[in-house]
Design an enzyme around this catalytic site. Sequence first.
Site: not given
Ligand code: FEO
Length: 396
Positions: A22, A79, A81, A83, A145, A164, A192, A225
Amino acid sequence: MIRIKDDLYWVGVKDWELKKFHGYEFTTENGSTYNSYLIKGGKMTVLVDTCWGPFKEQYLEKLDNTIGLQNIDALICQHTETDHSGAMTLLREKRPDLPVYCTAKAKQFLESQYHMEWNCVTVKTGDKLDIGGYELTFIEAPMLHWPDSMFTYIGGMATLLSNDAFGQHYATGYLYNDQVDQSQLWQEAIKYYANIVSPYAKMVKPKVDQFLGLGVPLEIICPSHGVIWRDDTMQIVNRYVEWSSGYKEEQVAIIYDTMWLETRDMAEALGRGVTGAGMTAKVINASKTDETHVMTDAFRSAGILVGSPTVNNGVSVAMASIMEGLKHLKLQGKQGAAFGSYGWSGEAPGILQTRLEEAGVKIAGGPFKQLHNPTREELDKLEEFGRQFAEGLRQV
Ligand code: FEO
């Protein structure tokens, strides 16, 4: 490409050298992984999530060499985002026809992030996709999230792809929760949770209840992750429910900054009192400690004491950052107090107390203002407050 079970494969990326996530917000001493999954059904082969942009070439090359990009029939984007969506533009160049299953919000986010139209098939909770031998069920998970987040349940494999949720920033040589150092795994999991999921804690239990209400078997949880939960799978689900419901340990985080060690002396006196009451005291210099870890310790603690010298009528820059971070966590059920030394005007403890209240922390005493160096008697009084504060926490 590593087989997980039946026709489910891990095709992700391990980012061993990642130290910040982030931007520079979140420290990742143990790297991270961008987990991507491939499901080979009798009718369709489906890719679930991709990886962060810097890895897109190697990720797609590996996928092309193993399964063949032309053999993929759909992408599920759980998602957007970056990543997880970072390889999507390159995949789109190679497979512009590929349908992308995602939530309506994810479609919007793909367009606003990448400034292009996508071949999206928008899905809602309960929508299903028969891929031949396995039925995928989509479960929207807004604010777990991001607003666009969703889970995918693989019927016929008793597997939940949770994106996530239930993840850890943790790159290891292993793939599963039972293969790694347990204390390291749980430290990464709670770090996390505290820093990424805690602000949205209210969404956790209803989502868990909704999923359990489906009454479907669950053997494996594959997050986006870290390691995959296959041993005692429900342990991470149960911890999420516990963490999301006013979680606290018998610990007080005493977070301070100091210029000439006066506020440090106050912090240590408070710590002696907390320890004297039989509770763990974590005495943390905010200027010298990684903020992601400070947030984790605050999240774990029943009590939070914050201290700063008065600097130019305000608090130190390090403590200003800490107080903003605490506010983000949307803490539940914590008690706290503020303290600090001063030479001229002495605003810092009052400002810290206001910031604590804004962070949802109930004030249990103070603020304690100390003109220059505390005397032995003044330190004894602080120690006594630390003891009473800790004893009070036990009675809540
Ligand atoms: Fe919310 Fe792993 O990105």
